[in-house]
Scaffold this motif. Structure first.
Motif, PDB file in Angstrom:
ATOM      1  N   GLN A  62       0.823  -1.199   0.017  1.00 14.30           N
ATOM      2  CA  GLN A  62       0.186  -0.003  -0.050  1.00 14.30           C
ATOM      3  C   GLN A  62       0.851   1.128  -0.176  1.00 14.30           C
ATOM      4  OE1 GLN A  62      -3.310   0.159  -0.482  1.00 14.30           O
ATOM      5  NE2 GLN A  62      -3.164   2.430  -0.250  1.00 14.30           N
ATOM      6  N   ALA A  63       2.079   1.443   0.831  1.00 11.37           N
ATOM      7  CA  ALA A  63       2.994   2.511   0.859  1.00 11.37           C
ATOM      8  C   ALA A  63       3.497   2.791  -0.599  1.00 11.37           C
ATOM      9  CB  ALA A  63       3.790   2.307   1.885  1.00 11.37           C
ATOM     10  N   TYR A  65       2.432   1.774  -3.485  1.00 15.08           N
ATOM     11  CA  TYR A  65       1.417   2.261  -4.430  1.00 15.08           C
ATOM     12  C   TYR A  65       0.924   3.674  -4.008  1.00 15.08           C
ATOM     13  CZ  TYR A  65      -3.269   2.869  -6.684  1.00 15.08           C
ATOM     14  OH  TYR A  65      -4.248   3.200  -7.439  1.00 15.08           O
ATOM     15  N   SER A  66       0.814   4.244  -2.881  1.00 14.50           N
ATOM     16  CA  SER A  66       0.896   5.500  -2.485  1.00 14.50           C
ATOM     17  C   SER A  66       2.025   6.234  -3.120  1.00 14.50           C
ATOM     18  CB  SER A  66       0.715   5.773  -0.899  1.00 14.50           C
ATOM     19  OG  SER A  66      -0.487   5.207  -0.339  1.00 14.50           O
ATOM     20  N   ASP A  67       3.141   5.655  -3.042  1.00 12.48           N
ATOM     21  CA  ASP A  67       4.425   6.457  -3.476  1.00 12.48           C
ATOM     22  C   ASP A  67       4.423   6.613  -5.074  1.00 12.48           C
ATOM     23  OD1 ASP A  67       5.493   6.599  -0.932  1.00 12.48           O
ATOM     24  OD2 ASP A  67       7.022   4.954  -1.330  1.00 12.48           O
ATOM     25  N   LEU A  69       1.654   6.841  -6.651  1.00 16.33           N
ATOM     26  CA  LEU A  69       0.672   8.013  -6.991  1.00 16.33           C
ATOM     27  C   LEU A  69       1.193   9.299  -6.746  1.00 16.33           C
ATOM     28  CD1 LEU A  69      -2.575   6.315  -5.618  1.00 16.33           C
ATOM     29  CD2 LEU A  69      -1.932   6.836  -8.160  1.00 16.33           C
ATOM     30  N   LEU A  70       1.892   9.449  -5.619  1.00 16.04           N
ATOM     31  CA  LEU A  70       2.788  10.641  -5.376  1.00 16.04           C
ATOM     32  C   LEU A  70       3.570  10.983  -6.320  1.00 16.04           C
ATOM     33  CD1 LEU A  70       3.282  12.992  -3.298  1.00 16.04           C
ATOM     34  CD2 LEU A  70       4.782  11.601  -2.250  1.00 16.04           C
TER      35      LEU A  70
END
Length: 107
Positions: A62-63, A65-67, A69-70
Motif C-alpha cells: 500500500q505504501a 502504491y501511494s508512493d 501515485l505521489l
C-alpha cells in the motif's frame, strides 16, 4: 473572366504546379534534414518518489502504491513548473548569454 476560364487555366498548368510543389518540398526536406544543423534538441528524464525496502507485506505494498501515485502527481507538478513563464524566461536569458559568449569568442 468567368470561373470556367480560371479552372481551365489551372487544369492546363496543373503539371507545372505539381512539379514545382514537389521540387520545392524535396529541396526543403533535403536542406532541413541533411544540411542545416539542428538548433534545439533536448531530452529530460525525471524520476520522482522515494526509495523503500520491500518485504512483501500488505502495508508495504500500500505504501509503494501511494508512493507511485505521489510520484505521478509530482511529475505533473514538475512539468508545469518547468514550462512556467518564470522558468522559461530564465532559460532564454541564460541561452542568450551563452550564445553571445560563444559568438564573441568566435570573432
Amino acid at each position: 473572366m468567368e470561373i470556367k476560364e480560371y479552372i481551365l487555366i489551372i487544369r492546363r498548368r496543373l503539371p507545372l504546379i505539381v512539379t514545382t510543389t514537389l521540387i520545392s518540398t524535396l529541396i526543403a526536406a533535403i536542406l532541413s534534414f541533411y544540411i542545416l544543423p539542428p538548433i534545439y534538441k533536448a531530452t529530460v528524464t525525471l524520476f520522482a518518489g522515494r526509495s523503500t525496502n520491500s518485504d512483501g507485506s500488505n502495508d508495504n505494498i500500500q505504501a509503494l502504491y501511494s508512493d507511485v501515485l505521489l510520484g505521478q502527481q509530482l511529475v505533473k507538478d514538475y512539468r508545469e513548473i518547468a514550462v512556467s513563464r518564470t522558468v522559461l524566461e530564465r532559460v532564454i536569458k541564460e541561452l542568450k548569454r551563452l550564445l553571445n559568449k560563444r559568438y564573441n569568442h568566435c570573432k
